[in-house]
Design a protein around this motif. Structure first.
Motif, PDB file in Angstrom:
ATOM      1  N   CYS A   1       0.812  -1.139  -0.035  1.00 37.83           N
ATOM      2  CA  CYS A   1      -0.180   0.075  -0.031  1.00 37.83           C
ATOM      3  C   CYS A   1       0.774   1.292  -0.127  1.00 37.83           C
ATOM      4  O   CYS A   1       1.624   1.142   0.679  1.00 37.83           O
TER       5      CYS A   1
ATOM      6  N   ASN B   1       1.927  -1.558   3.994  1.00 36.76           N
ATOM      7  CA  ASN B   1       1.470  -2.733   4.300  1.00 36.76           C
ATOM      8  C   ASN B   1       1.032  -3.749   2.876  1.00 36.76           C
ATOM      9  O   ASN B   1       0.664  -2.969   2.008  1.00 36.76           O
TER      10      ASN B   1
ATOM     11  N   VAL C   1      -1.454  -5.525   0.554  1.00 38.58           N
ATOM     12  CA  VAL C   1      -2.910  -5.147   0.060  1.00 38.58           C
ATOM     13  C   VAL C   1      -3.876  -6.558   0.062  1.00 38.58           C
ATOM     14  O   VAL C   1      -4.926  -6.834  -0.035  1.00 38.58           O
TER      15      VAL C   1
ATOM     16  N   CYS D   1      -6.010  -2.705   1.998  1.00 39.29           N
ATOM     17  CA  CYS D   1      -5.146  -2.891   3.031  1.00 39.29           C
ATOM     18  C   CYS D   1      -5.624  -2.903   4.414  1.00 39.29           C
ATOM     19  O   CYS D   1      -6.664  -2.119   4.843  1.00 39.29           O
TER      20      CYS D   1
END
Length: 442
Positions: A87, A92, A94, A107
Motif C-alpha cells: 500500500c 502494508n 494489500v 489494505c
C-alpha cells in the motif's frame, strides 16, 4: 537508487571463468547479494506466472521478484498486469492470500482499497482526505511493474523500463523453450497447485545445478534411482551418448538425446505411452532433433532463477531471501490436451521426486545447504572453486543455435551462467551489459 560502481565489490573481477575458476564469495558476501537484488532482480525479466493460473477476470496470485512481493492479476480486458503488493500509504500488504479471484484489494491497516487495475478506489475517512488539497488519488495506486509480457503461456515481468524486450532477452533460447512449450497445438498448463518450501542455501547454487550439473546425478542420486527405477542413473544413458550443453544470454539447457524416458519419466507406462503416441506430432512441430529432446534426461535454467526439468515437467523459481536462504516455489507443467491420467502421473511423479519430501530433492537440498555453509568460512571463502570441466568442448552445430558444447558431463553452462551474472552485477546499464558480452565473444 541505482548502485554506483563503487558499490560493486572489487573482488568480483577476480573470477577467472575462462580458466575455470570462481570466487566463493559470490555465495556469501552481503554486499554482492545487495548488488544482485539491484542489478539482476530489479533489472532482468523474471517469471511470475503461467497464464493457466489466471483463468478469469480478477484471478490473481502472489509471487516475488527478488525480495519485492508482487500481485499478478488478470485484467478486465483479458490482459495480465502485476503490481507491488504494498500500500502506498504505510506500505502494508494489500493481499495476504497466495492466489484466488477478487474484485479488488483492501489494505488491513487503514482501509485503502484498490481495483484489479491497481487504481485507488477508496479510503477510510474519505472526508478527511477530500479536505486535503494536496491529496491526488490518481498518484496513489499500486505501483505496476515496468514491463510485462508473455511467451507461449509463461508470463514474465521486469521493473526496468529500459530492459530489452522479452523476445530479445530470451534470444535464440526460444528454439529450446518450444520443445516443452510448443510440442502440441493445445499449449501447456500448470496443474496441481504450488508447493512452497525453504532451503538454507544461496539461490545461485540451486540455479547453476539446474543449468547443467549432470555430473552429480549418478553420484548424489544413486540410491534414489535404485529405489525408484531399479537401476543406477549412470546406467540409463550410454558412454557415447549424443549430449550437449547449450546456452544463450545466460539461459542454459543440458540434455542427452539417447535417454528419452526412463528416469526422465520415472518409467511410468502412461507417460511413456503418451510420448510414443505423440512422436509424429513432435516431429512435425519441432523437427527430428528437437522431437528427441521431449522427455529426455535434461535440466534447464532460464536466467536468473527459473528452472525446470523437461522430462519430469517440474518447474520452479529460486526466490532469494539473503545470501544463505532461498524460497523454492514449485509447479508441474503438462500439455493441456494430454489425457487426465497422464497429467496425474506427471503430477504424482514430481511429488515423489522433486518436492520437499521427494527422493531426489532431499539429496539436492542437503548438498546445497552444506555447500553454502562451508563456503562461508573465513579461510574457506578465500579459496577459488573449480569450474573447469569441459574447457575447449565448444562446437559449431548445424541445427542447435547459441553456444553449443559437446557432452552432458560439463561445466560449460555454469561458466556461462556466471559470466552473465558478472556482466549484470558489474554493469550500470543494459548498454554496458551488451558491450561486455560483445567484447568477450570477439
Amino acid at each position: 537508487m541505482a548502485l554506483q560502481r563503487s558499490d560493486v565489490p572489487d573482488h568480483l573481477n577476480l573470477c577467472s571463468l575462462d580458466d575455470g575458476w570462481l570466487d566463493r564469495r559470490v555465495f556469501t558476501d552481503q554486499q554482492i547479494y545487495e548488488a544482485e537484488l539491484e542489478r539482476i532482480f530489479a533489472r532482468c525479466w523474471l517469471f511470475v506466472a503461467h497464464e493457466s493460473q489466471l483463468p478469469k477476470r480478477g484471478s490473481f496470485l502472489n509471487t516475488w521478484m527478488g525480495e519485492d512481493q508482487v500481485l499478478v492479476v488478470r485484467q478486465a480486458d483479458g490482459s495480465v498486469n502485476a503490481f507491488l503488493n504494498s500500500c502506498p500509504h504505510r506500505g502494508n500488504r494489500v493481499c495476504n492470500a497466495e492466489a484466488g479471484q477478487a474484485r479488488g484489494f483492501v489494505c488491513n491497516y487503514h482501509g485503502w482499497s484498490f481495483g484489479i487495475d491497481g487504481k485507488l478506489t477508496g479510503v477510510h475517512e474519505a472526508a478527511a482526505y477530500d479536505r486535503e488539497p494536496t491529496f491526488d488519488r490518481s498518484r496513489m495506486g499500486l505501483t505496476p511493474v515496468a514491463q510485462i509480457e508473455t511467451y507461449k503461456g509463461l508470463v514474465f515481468a521486469t521493473f526496468d523500463p529500459d530492459a530489452p524486450t522479452l523476445r530479445d532477452y530470451l534470444g535464440d533460447f526460444v528454439y529450446y523453450l518450444d520443445v516443452i512449450l510448443d510440442n502440441d497445438e493445445g499449449g501447456t498448463e500448470f496443474v496441481g497447485g504450488s508447493i512452497r518450501s525453504e532451503l538454507g542455501c544461496n539461490w545461485k547454487i540451486a540455479a547453476e545445478n539446474f543449468a547443467g550439473d549432470a555430473l552429480h546425478a549418478g553420484w548424489t542420486h544413486a540410491s534414489a534411482a535404485d529405489a525408484v527405477l531399479g537401476q543406477p542413473v549412470s546406467e540409463l544413458g550410454h558412454a557415447d551418448a549424443e549430449s550437449y550443453h547449450v546456452n544463450v544470454n545466460g539461459h542454459c539447457w543440458e540434455f542427452n538425446l539417447d535417454s528419452v524416458g526412463n528416469a526422465a519419466t520415472l518409467d511410468d507406462k502412461r507417460i511413456l505411452a503418451y510420448l510414443r503416441q505423440q512422436e509424429q506430432t513432435f516431429r512435425e512441430r519441432l523437427g527430428d532433433l528437437r522431437a528427441r529432446m521431449v522427455g529426455s534426461i535434461s535440466s534447464v535454467n532460464l536466467f536468473p532463477n527459473f528452472s525446470f526439468l523437461p522430462g519430469q515437467n517440474t518447474f520452479r523459481t529460486w526466490q532469494p531471501k539473503g545470501p544463505h536462504r532461498t524460497d523454492l516455489h514449485t509447479w508441474v507443467l503438462v500439455n493441456r490436451n494430454a489425457p487426465q491420467e497422464v497429467k496425474d502421473a506427471w503430477r504424482k511423479g514430481a511429488m515423489m521426486t522433486f518436492s520437499p519430501a521427494g527422493v531426489f530433492e532431499m539429496d539436492d537440498g542437503d548438498n546445497w545447504e552444506f555447500a553454502t555453509r562451508a563456503n562461508a568460512g573465513v579461510v574457506t571463502r578465500r579459496q577459488p572453486l573449480h569450474y573447469g570441466l569441459g574447457l575447449g568442448t565448444r562446437i559449431e552445430h548445424d541445427e542447435l543455435p547459441g553456444n553449443v558444447y559437446r557432452g552432458q558431463i560439463n561445466d560449460a553452462n555454469q561458466r556461462h551462467f556466471y559470466r552473465r551474472w558478472s556482466d549484470l552485477v558489474c554493469s550500470e546499464s543494459w548498454e554496458e551489459v551488451d558491450r561486455r558480452t560483445k567484447e568477450r565473444e570477439q
